[in-house]
Design a protein around this motif. Structure first.
Motif, PDB file in Angstrom:
ATOM      1  N   ARG A 130       0.700  -1.058   0.083  1.00 15.10           N
ATOM      2  CA  ARG A 130      -0.041  -0.005  -0.068  1.00 15.10           C
ATOM      3  C   ARG A 130       0.766   1.188  -0.088  1.00 15.10           C
ATOM      4  NH1 ARG A 130      -2.845  -3.978  -0.341  1.00 15.10           N
ATOM      5  NH2 ARG A 130      -4.843  -4.376   0.428  1.00 15.10           N
ATOM      6  N   ASP A 131       0.505   2.333  -0.951  1.00 10.61           N
ATOM      7  CA  ASP A 131       1.458   3.379  -1.232  1.00 10.61           C
ATOM      8  C   ASP A 131       0.975   4.437   0.269  1.00 10.61           C
ATOM      9  OD1 ASP A 131       3.083   2.242  -3.268  1.00 10.61           O
ATOM     10  OD2 ASP A 131       1.399   2.875  -4.663  1.00 10.61           O
ATOM     11  N   ASP A 132       2.001   5.189   0.452  1.00  6.88           N
ATOM     12  CA  ASP A 132       1.885   6.306   1.066  1.00  6.88           C
ATOM     13  C   ASP A 132       1.059   7.390   0.041  1.00  6.88           C
ATOM     14  OD1 ASP A 132       2.838   5.489   3.567  1.00  6.88           O
ATOM     15  OD2 ASP A 132       4.862   6.257   2.849  1.00  6.88           O
ATOM     16  N   GLY A 133       0.478   8.558   0.582  1.00  7.68           N
ATOM     17  CA  GLY A 133      -0.187   9.403  -0.275  1.00  7.68           C
ATOM     18  C   GLY A 133       0.080  11.076   0.201  1.00  7.68           C
ATOM     19  N   LEU A 134      -0.493  11.780  -0.735  1.00  7.79           N
ATOM     20  CA  LEU A 134      -0.315  13.240  -0.500  1.00  7.79           C
ATOM     21  C   LEU A 134      -1.584  13.693  -0.533  1.00  7.79           C
ATOM     22  CD1 LEU A 134       1.463  15.927  -0.060  1.00  7.79           C
ATOM     23  CD2 LEU A 134       1.313  16.032  -2.573  1.00  7.79           C
ATOM     24  N   ASP A 135      -2.141  14.373   0.331  1.00  4.46           N
ATOM     25  CA  ASP A 135      -3.654  15.011   0.727  1.00  4.46           C
ATOM     26  C   ASP A 135      -3.609  16.421   0.485  1.00  4.46           C
ATOM     27  OD1 ASP A 135      -4.450  12.375   1.325  1.00  4.46           O
ATOM     28  OD2 ASP A 135      -4.585  12.754   3.291  1.00  4.46           O
ATOM     29  N   ALA A 136      -4.447  17.064  -0.288  1.00  2.00           N
ATOM     30  CA  ALA A 136      -4.706  18.666  -0.387  1.00  2.00           C
ATOM     31  C   ALA A 136      -6.131  19.042   0.167  1.00  2.00           C
ATOM     32  CB  ALA A 136      -4.444  18.860  -1.849  1.00  2.00           C
ATOM     33  N   GLY A 137      -6.217  20.029   0.709  1.00  5.07           N
ATOM     34  CA  GLY A 137      -7.562  20.464   1.088  1.00  5.07           C
ATOM     35  C   GLY A 137      -7.507  21.848   1.789  1.00  5.07           C
ATOM     36  N   ILE A 138      -8.627  21.915   2.836  1.00  4.86           N
ATOM     37  CA  ILE A 138      -8.742  23.152   3.371  1.00  4.86           C
ATOM     38  C   ILE A 138      -8.979  22.805   4.932  1.00  4.86           C
ATOM     39  CG2 ILE A 138     -10.539  25.108   3.802  1.00  4.86           C
ATOM     40  CD1 ILE A 138      -9.222  25.281   1.018  1.00  4.86           C
ATOM     41  N   THR A 139      -8.522  23.989   5.667  1.00  2.00           N
ATOM     42  CA  THR A 139      -8.643  23.605   7.016  1.00  2.00           C
ATOM     43  C   THR A 139      -8.969  25.168   7.590  1.00  2.00           C
ATOM     44  OG1 THR A 139      -6.565  24.413   7.759  1.00  2.00           O
ATOM     45  CG2 THR A 139      -6.674  22.118   7.317  1.00  2.00           C
ATOM     46  N   PHE A 163     -10.639  25.447  18.020  1.00  5.94           N
ATOM     47  CA  PHE A 163     -11.348  24.330  17.316  1.00  5.94           C
ATOM     48  C   PHE A 163     -11.027  24.386  15.954  1.00  5.94           C
ATOM     49  CE2 PHE A 163     -15.246  23.155  14.868  1.00  5.94           C
ATOM     50  CZ  PHE A 163     -15.345  21.831  15.539  1.00  5.94           C
ATOM     51  N   LYS A 164     -10.810  23.190  15.237  1.00  6.49           N
ATOM     52  CA  LYS A 164     -10.398  23.243  13.714  1.00  6.49           C
ATOM     53  C   LYS A 164     -11.148  22.208  13.154  1.00  6.49           C
ATOM     54  CE  LYS A 164      -6.536  21.237  12.831  1.00  6.49           C
ATOM     55  NZ  LYS A 164      -5.094  21.091  12.420  1.00  6.49           N
ATOM     56  N   LEU A 165     -11.577  22.401  11.836  1.00  7.76           N
ATOM     57  CA  LEU A 165     -12.242  21.656  10.936  1.00  7.76           C
ATOM     58  C   LEU A 165     -11.347  21.486   9.689  1.00  7.76           C
ATOM     59  CD1 LEU A 165     -16.062  22.582  10.858  1.00  7.76           C
ATOM     60  CD2 LEU A 165     -15.118  20.561  11.506  1.00  7.76           C
ATOM     61  N   SER A 166     -11.307  20.373   9.129  1.00  8.19           N
ATOM     62  CA  SER A 166     -10.653  19.946   7.901  1.00  8.19           C
ATOM     63  C   SER A 166     -11.196  19.070   7.078  1.00  8.19           C
ATOM     64  CB  SER A 166      -8.813  19.450   8.194  1.00  8.19           C
ATOM     65  OG  SER A 166      -9.168  18.198   9.026  1.00  8.19           O
ATOM     66  N   ALA A 167     -10.730  19.364   5.671  1.00 12.40           N
ATOM     67  CA  ALA A 167     -11.171  18.241   4.791  1.00 12.40           C
ATOM     68  C   ALA A 167      -9.885  18.166   3.769  1.00 12.40           C
ATOM     69  CB  ALA A 167     -12.496  19.020   4.066  1.00 12.40           C
ATOM     70  N   LEU A 168      -9.601  16.792   3.523  1.00  8.78           N
ATOM     71  CA  LEU A 168      -8.564  16.335   2.820  1.00  8.78           C
ATOM     72  C   LEU A 168      -8.732  15.439   1.900  1.00  8.78           C
ATOM     73  CD1 LEU A 168      -5.628  16.299   5.737  1.00  8.78           C
ATOM     74  CD2 LEU A 168      -6.370  18.500   4.038  1.00  8.78           C
ATOM     75  N   ALA A 169      -8.264  15.547   0.483  1.00  6.50           N
ATOM     76  CA  ALA A 169      -8.458  14.365  -0.182  1.00  6.50           C
ATOM     77  C   ALA A 169      -7.212  14.239  -0.831  1.00  6.50           C
ATOM     78  CB  ALA A 169      -9.295  15.016  -1.273  1.00  6.50           C
ATOM     79  N   ASP A 170      -6.936  12.720  -1.114  1.00 10.59           N
ATOM     80  CA  ASP A 170      -5.808  12.301  -1.897  1.00 10.59           C
ATOM     81  C   ASP A 170      -5.492  12.677  -3.359  1.00 10.59           C
ATOM     82  OD1 ASP A 170      -3.576  10.606  -2.494  1.00 10.59           O
ATOM     83  OD2 ASP A 170      -4.730   9.039  -3.099  1.00 10.59           O
ATOM     84  N   VAL A 171      -4.502  13.320  -3.510  1.00  9.13           N
ATOM     85  CA  VAL A 171      -4.265  13.801  -4.966  1.00  9.13           C
ATOM     86  C   VAL A 171      -3.369  13.142  -5.803  1.00  9.13           C
ATOM     87  CG1 VAL A 171      -5.065  16.383  -4.191  1.00  9.13           C
ATOM     88  CG2 VAL A 171      -2.522  15.494  -3.892  1.00  9.13           C
ATOM     89  N   THR A 172      -2.798  12.047  -5.157  1.00  9.93           N
ATOM     90  CA  THR A 172      -1.818  11.067  -5.820  1.00  9.93           C
ATOM     91  C   THR A 172      -2.480   9.768  -6.164  1.00  9.93           C
ATOM     92  OG1 THR A 172      -1.062  10.110  -3.671  1.00  9.93           O
ATOM     93  CG2 THR A 172       0.047  12.058  -4.393  1.00  9.93           C
ATOM     94  N   ASP A 173      -3.843   9.572  -5.952  1.00  9.35           N
ATOM     95  CA  ASP A 173      -4.378   8.477  -6.491  1.00  9.35           C
ATOM     96  C   ASP A 173      -3.875   7.204  -5.811  1.00  9.35           C
ATOM     97  OD1 ASP A 173      -6.770   7.605  -7.641  1.00  9.35           O
ATOM     98  OD2 ASP A 173      -5.427   6.891  -9.467  1.00  9.35           O
ATOM     99  N   ALA A 174      -3.406   7.263  -4.533  1.00  8.76           N
ATOM    100  CA  ALA A 174      -3.031   5.860  -3.855  1.00  8.76           C
ATOM    101  C   ALA A 174      -4.137   5.426  -3.465  1.00  8.76           C
ATOM    102  CB  ALA A 174      -2.137   6.328  -2.731  1.00  8.76           C
TER     103      ALA A 174
END
Length: 266
Positions: free
Chosen positions: A122-131, A141-152
């Motif tokens: 299983r490959d490591d990944g790189l996430d991009a998003g907003i916090t 207090f923190k909210l975050s939304a992150l998505a994999d951009v490397t297609d791992a």
């Protein structure tokens, strides 16, 4: 005597291990007023994967805090909105949930009904998003939304974290709590069996999305004028979707992590 810290913003997400972001680790990042700091840490994590045991890794601690750009360990980004009590950031963050099959236990996997020769890494990944972060006298207090951009994994994660910074002499201590919702693609990739593995005879396991609560505590203490000792511990409460996986260590219901490091400011 303990007292709150109002002006201390959110340390590198990985300091208290997270890879996934932890609120207590993040909140220490700007406790140091210097713009640059560099150092190294040792990361120790109890692996949930069958037979892997404990992961020990060196981790670089490079921190930069600019007016618009910032870099905190293995996470960086841009301040889109930066106010006294609210900030909105675009971020990139490493995800290190991957593994090499050779690092897992053959005997443990076979006991789970899985032939390791039929499994893929299983490959490591790189996430991009907003916090988005809100600070007040009651903590941050923190909210975050992150998505994999490397297609791992092709998955994404939504998280909520709360932390409250305290001082005791020269030491800053930050306890925190958080919860993460991980999408089905994310959980299926790192904790399920893949279609190509099933085609080789591996039992199908596709658990779907999962919720992972966690608690953490981080600390920092100056050592002279420019040096600083910092570290943290955290514990993730793993749900059945993860613990029931044939890739998981039997009778595991959580994962603990420890990090300790030293930095120098400039």
């Amino acid at each position: 005597m303990f007292k709150y810290l109002v002006s201390v913003p959110l340390l590198l997400p990985t300091l208290a291990l997270a890879q996934s972001t932890t609120s207590s680790g993040d909140l220490l990042a700007k406790a140091n007023d210097d713009r640059w700091s560099i150092g190294v840490a040792a990361s120790v994590r109890q692996s949930p994967y069958a037979g892997e045991g404990t992961r020990v890794r060196p981790v670089p601690l490079l921190t930069y805090e600019g007016e618009r750009l910032f870099w905190r360990g293995l996470t960086g980004g841009v301040h889109l909105v930066q106010g006294d009590t609210f900030s909105l950031d675009a971020v990139l963050s490493g995800r290190f949930d991957g593994f090499d099959i050779k690092d897992l236990g053959r005997r443990e996997l076979l006991a789970n009904g899985v032939d390791p020769a039929r499994l893929d890494d299983r490959d490591d990944g790189l996430d991009a998003g907003i916090t988005a972060s809100w600070s007040s006298r009651a903590g941050e207090f923190k909210l975050s939304a992150l998505a994999d951009v490397t297609d791992a994994s092709g998955g994404y994660e939504i998280a909520a974290d709360y932390a409250y910074a305290l001082t005791w002499g020269r030491t800053t201590v930050v306890p925190g709590v958080g919860v993460r919702w991980m999408s089905d693609d994310l959980v299926n990739y790192y904790h399920g069996t893949l279609d190509e593995e099933v085609a080789r005879g591996v039992p199908r396991y596709q658990p779907g999305s999962a919720v992972v609560p966690q608690v953490s505590i981080a600390f920092t203490r100056p050592l002279g004028e420019k040096w600083r000792l910092m570290g943290g511990v955290d514990y993730k409460f793993l749900p059945n979707e993860i613990t029931d996986s044939p890739l998981s260590e039997p009778d595991t219901d959580g994962s603990a992590g420890l990090r300790i490091g030293i930095t120098r400011s400039f």
